[in-house]
Design an enzyme around this catalytic site. Structure first.
Site, short mmCIF file in Angstrom:
data_model
loop_
_atom_site.label_atom_id
_atom_site.label_comp_id
_atom_site.label_asym_id
_atom_site.label_seq_id
_atom_site.Cartn_x
_atom_site.Cartn_y
_atom_site.Cartn_z
N ARG A 211 0.72 -1.43 -0.38
CA ARG A 211 0.09 -0.30 -0.52
C ARG A 211 1.02 1.42 -0.19
O ARG A 211 1.21 1.12 0.87
CB ARG A 211 -0.78 0.08 1.17
CG ARG A 211 -2.07 -0.88 1.73
CD ARG A 211 -2.72 -1.44 0.53
NE ARG A 211 -3.72 -2.26 1.05
CZ ARG A 211 -4.77 -2.75 1.55
NH1 ARG A 211 -5.45 -2.03 2.05
NH2 ARG A 211 -5.10 -4.23 1.41
N GLU A 213 0.37 3.73 1.03
CA GLU A 213 -0.04 5.12 2.27
C GLU A 213 0.78 6.17 1.77
O GLU A 213 2.20 5.65 2.15
CB GLU A 213 0.11 4.42 3.29
CG GLU A 213 -0.67 3.05 2.83
CD GLU A 213 -1.88 2.64 3.23
OE1 GLU A 213 -2.79 4.22 3.33
OE2 GLU A 213 -2.50 2.34 3.88
N ARG A 219 0.32 2.95 12.93
CA ARG A 219 -0.50 1.93 12.36
C ARG A 219 -0.82 1.16 11.19
O ARG A 219 -1.31 0.25 10.81
CB ARG A 219 -2.20 2.14 12.84
CG ARG A 219 -2.22 3.49 12.10
CD ARG A 219 -4.03 3.60 13.45
NE ARG A 219 -3.93 3.58 14.01
CZ ARG A 219 -5.94 3.80 14.64
NH1 ARG A 219 -6.73 3.68 13.64
NH2 ARG A 219 -5.88 4.05 15.91
N HIS A 220 0.54 2.05 10.67
CA HIS A 220 0.29 1.66 8.71
C HIS A 220 1.75 1.10 8.72
O HIS A 220 2.30 1.58 8.91
CB HIS A 220 0.10 2.52 7.95
CG HIS A 220 -0.83 3.31 7.75
ND1 HIS A 220 -1.79 3.84 8.25
CD2 HIS A 220 -2.57 2.32 6.78
CE1 HIS A 220 -3.51 3.94 9.12
NE2 HIS A 220 -3.55 3.25 8.26
N GLU A 356 -8.89 -1.02 13.12
CA GLU A 356 -9.24 -1.82 12.39
C GLU A 356 -8.41 -2.83 12.32
O GLU A 356 -7.38 -2.70 12.13
CB GLU A 356 -10.04 -0.51 11.85
CG GLU A 356 -9.88 -2.42 10.76
CD GLU A 356 -10.19 -1.94 8.97
OE1 GLU A 356 -10.61 -0.13 8.50
OE2 GLU A 356 -9.65 -2.66 8.41
N SER A 359 -10.82 -6.52 7.19
CA SER A 359 -12.36 -5.85 6.42
C SER A 359 -13.22 -6.83 5.68
O SER A 359 -12.17 -7.89 5.17
CB SER A 359 -12.08 -5.24 5.27
OG SER A 359 -11.35 -3.41 6.12
N ARG A 407 -0.98 -5.59 12.80
CA ARG A 407 -1.93 -5.01 13.78
C ARG A 407 -2.94 -6.60 14.64
O ARG A 407 -2.88 -6.47 15.75
CB ARG A 407 -3.28 -5.09 12.68
CG ARG A 407 -3.12 -3.66 11.54
CD ARG A 407 -3.55 -2.63 11.37
NE ARG A 407 -3.77 -1.80 10.89
CZ ARG A 407 -5.06 -0.82 10.49
NH1 ARG A 407 -5.91 -0.75 10.82
NH2 ARG A 407 -4.11 0.44 9.84
P1 AMO Z 1 -8.81 -3.23 3.96
O1 AMO Z 1 -8.07 -2.95 3.05
O2 AMO Z 1 -9.55 -3.14 5.19
O3 AMO Z 1 -9.24 -4.78 3.13
O4 AMO Z 1 -6.69 -4.65 4.49
C1 AMO Z 1 -7.69 -5.43 5.92
C2 AMO Z 1 -6.72 -5.75 6.60
O5 AMO Z 1 -5.39 -5.21 6.31
C3 AMO Z 1 -4.92 -4.39 6.85
N1 AMO Z 1 -4.00 -3.47 6.46
C4 AMO Z 1 -2.97 -3.02 6.77
N2 AMO Z 1 -2.28 -3.24 7.91
C5 AMO Z 1 -0.83 -2.05 8.13
N3 AMO Z 1 -1.12 -1.19 7.07
C6 AMO Z 1 -1.79 -1.33 6.20
N4 AMO Z 1 -0.82 0.34 5.21
C7 AMO Z 1 -2.64 -1.92 6.12
N5 AMO Z 1 -3.53 -2.15 4.88
C8 AMO Z 1 -4.73 -2.62 5.28
C9 AMO Z 1 -6.06 -3.67 7.83
C10 AMO Z 1 -6.70 -4.84 7.42
O6 AMO Z 1 -8.11 -4.60 7.99
N6 AMO Z 1 -9.70 -6.87 0.55
C11 AMO Z 1 -10.34 -6.39 1.39
C12 AMO Z 1 -9.94 -7.57 2.58
C13 AMO Z 1 -11.64 -8.50 2.06
O7 AMO Z 1 -12.58 -7.71 1.63
O8 AMO Z 1 -11.50 -9.82 2.16
C14 AMO Z 1 -9.34 -5.53 1.97
O9 AMO Z 1 -7.99 -5.95 1.24
O10 AMO Z 1 -5.69 -4.57 8.98
#
Ligand code: AMO
Length: 433
Positions: A211, A213, A219-220, A356, A359, A407
């Protein structure tokens, strides 16, 4: 061959070879100690200057901290030794000398900031409390895999270099793929869905997601590990059941098999979250947040839950909980809407009180609706033809979710920064090691 005895296994009355790192050398005059550290713990090596060969004593006492040594000797009981035993050496070999100046102190007596620690992660993991985090992480993944097996899943591995993104266009890392533009995958989302339509039906994957970001937050990460689940003939409620089972199994595995590590981290009161995580609808969630009075502005329908809102709600609920029935407009194209209310989606999030974790949702498996969803989100369905066309050849209803492994570890252990849960984190500043 590794024929040495681990520090923790050294039995009094035996001859043994121990090998590892020099944790500390303590010279008390006539007697001196070298504390040797290996994977299993520490053991004391005793030097009695008057009774031992001078060369042996000199080598043992002049070796720099963190050098690797191999010691052959007799294991004896010694009440005053930290582990109740000590080695009286016959020989000591310096296998790999360490520089006298260390970039950080693995004994932990001198604190180092996170950046120095991450730059020197090898030395950082020589600290008990840091090593414990990664042993717990490994146990968490083992327990999760076992739970997936109990759920009847097949483990899959899907491509990380892809032609299109799925989780929003702005967070993609482009790469050059033989002269064509490609991207690092943000999520195995589309691949795992394609696999529920295959003969596998119920699958999971543990793998990296990328990502781009913009934010540098505690937390990211820019490269995270996602634990993904997807099952044919599941709806969103079945998917939430599976999600709760996996999260609880992760805690159970750690509670059962990591007592020592938890003690090292001062987490003796570690407990497995109680079953039946509450399921709050998005509507209830925003009402509860507003009722706490902790936000400057009241949330209205359609707002995402900000970090402040998550904290206010987390404090109010006080345990893991799901937020369900999100407005369709805030969820991605692949999430199915409720049949009786297209404004409402089957998307859900699993929340730890502090952030969170997951998802997920039921997926849109009807071809025409799927194409409409792409268009509504401003995506070109043609670019996703490899995915959409499989929905014309028998795609069962299905549901799933993605759980951030870091997380999970972070919240499980109360770590303040997600980087503590990754050996070599990737963030805006950090591309090596
Ligand atoms: P989402 O984008 O919410 O959903 O990601 C799912 C979970 O992955 C973790 N996460 C991260 N952890 C750390 N750094 C990040 N940049 C980061 N991005 C995401 C989080 C988050 O809740 N395809 C959907 C999932 C699905 O519907 O099956 C998805 O990627 O814990």
């Amino acid at each position: 061959m590794d024929d040495r005895t681990y520090a923790a296994d050294a039995e009094p009355g035996t001859d043994a070879t121990v090998a590892g790192w020099v944790h500390e050398v303590r010279d008390l005059g006539g007697i001196a100690f070298l504390i040797l550290r290996d994977k299993s713990g520490k053991i004391q090596v005793k030097f009695e200057k008057d009774e031992m060969d001078d060369d042996l004593v000199d080598t043992g006492l002049s070796v720099h901290r963190e050098s690797v040594v191999r010691v052959e000797g007799t294991v004896e009981e010694e009440e005053r030794a930290p582990t109740g035993v000590e080695v009286v050496p016959d020989s000591l070999e310096v296998v790999a000398e360490a520089d006298p100046e260390l970039p950080l102190d693995p004994s932990g007596k001198v604190d180092a900031d996170l950046s120095t620690r991450l730059d020197n992660r090898t030395l950082d993991l020589r600290k008990e409390e840091v090593k414990a985090i990664f042993q717990i992480r490994a146990e968490m993944l083992r327990a999760v895999r076992e739970q997936f097996r109990d759920l009847g899943c097949t483990e899959i591995n899907t491509p990380k270099i892809v032609a299109t993104g799925t989780e929003g266009g702005t967070e993609l890392f482009p790469v050059t793929y033989f002269g064509r533009e490609a991207f690092m995958n943000q999520s195995p989302q589309l691949f795992k869905q394609l696999m529920v339509g295959s003969g596998l039906e119920r699958v999971f994957e543990v793998g990296p997601i990328f990502r781009a970001e913009e934010h540098n937050t505690p937390r990211h990460l820019n490269e995270a590990t996602s634990i993904d689940f997807e099952s044919a003939f599941y709806d969103h409620t079945d998917a939430m059941d599976a999600c709760e089972a996996v999260v609880r199994a992760a805690y159970e595995g750690v509670a059962e098999n990591c007592a020592e590590e938890l003690e090292t981290l001062g987490l003796e009161d570690f407990s497995v979250p109680e079953a039946d995580f509450p399921r709050l609808s998005y509507q209830e969630a925003i009402e509860r947040v507003n009722a706490t009075g902790k936000l400057d502005e009241q949330l209205v329908w359609g707002d995402d839950l900000s970090t402040e809102a998550e904290h206010a709600l987390g404090e109010d609920v006080g345990r893991h909980y799901f937020v369900t029935d999100w407005p369709s407009e805030v969820k991605p194209f692949y999430i199915k809407d409720h049949d009786d209310d297209p404004e409402l989606s089957t998307g859900f999030d699993l929340m730890h009180p502090s952030l969170e974790l997951v998802s997920g949702g039921q997926r849109e498996h009807r071809y025409e609706h799927l194409i409409e969803g792409f268009e509504q989100q401003g995506l070109e369905p043609e670019a996703f033809e490899y995915y959409t066309k499989m929905f014309r050849y028998g795609m069962p209803p299905h549901a799933g979710w993605g759980l951030g492994a870091e997380r999970l570890v972070m919240t499980m252990l109360g770590l303040e920064n997600i980087r503590e849960a990754v050996i070599f984190p990737r963030d805006r500043q950090r591309l090596s090691p």
